[in-house]
Design an enzyme around this catalytic site. Structure first.
Site: not given
Length: 187
Positions: A44, A46-48, A51
């Protein structure tokens, strides 16, 4: 949220970590501080970035004795491929838990009903398995590892120093407050 101050519920999940698939249970975090970092999905937008921010601060989390568990409802195979092809996710050294059965997301009350994915939620668990910090953000709002570290340091300080509290913007080494009746209305 009613989860704050409660013990985490039992779970068992497969994780992708350091090129291997490993099993993780709630018993394995006993005696250590832990972060459960829920995100909606692999691959996706924002998720990377979130993390990667955790990965960039991984040494500091380790220095504070904190285990990180990122959690999504994706499979460990998806986690592996994402780790293999994304420059941001390639930095990840912590556990990437696969919650296909939605047990962990349900236990932490972040599973979106009818969608099969988790909300963007962060939970800090103390060495006794008690949830001490909860942060839930809307889907488009990314979280900050440095702010999470600051909050964890405050939680660790309060746990080690009963009777003291950390004011807003408290940083490690700053003054704390010892609550007392004579302080009421003077702060």
């Amino acid at each position: 949220m009613p989860l704050l101050g409660t013990m985490i519920k039992p779970f068992k999940a497969c994780s992708y970590k350091s090129g291997k698939f490993v099993t993780v249970t709630d018993a394995e975090i006993s005696g250590r501080w832990a972060v459960f970092f829920f995100y909606p999905a692999d691959f996706t937008y924002v998720c990377p970035t979130e993390l990667e921010d955790l990965a960039d601060n991984f040494d500091e989390f380790c220095r504070l004795g904190i285990d990180i568990f990122s959690v999504s409802t994706d499979t460990v195979y998806s986690h592996k491929v994402w780790h293999d092809i994304s420059p941001a996710i390639a930095k990840v050294q912590f556990h990437m838990l696969a919650d296909q059965g939605h047990i962990i997301s349900s236990n932490f009350d972040v599973l979106r009903p009818g969608e099969g994915i988790a909300d963007r939620g962060t939970f800090v668990v103390d060495p006794d398995g008690i949830i001490r910090i909860i942060e839930i953000t809307s889907d488009g709002v990314g979280r900050s590892a440095s702010e999470l570290l600051r909050k964890i340091q405050a939680a660790q300080y309060v746990a080690a120093n009963p009777g003291e509290v950390c004011p807003a913007k408290w940083e490690d080494g700053d003054e704390t407050i010892t609550p007392a009746p004579e302080l009421v209305g003077r702060i």
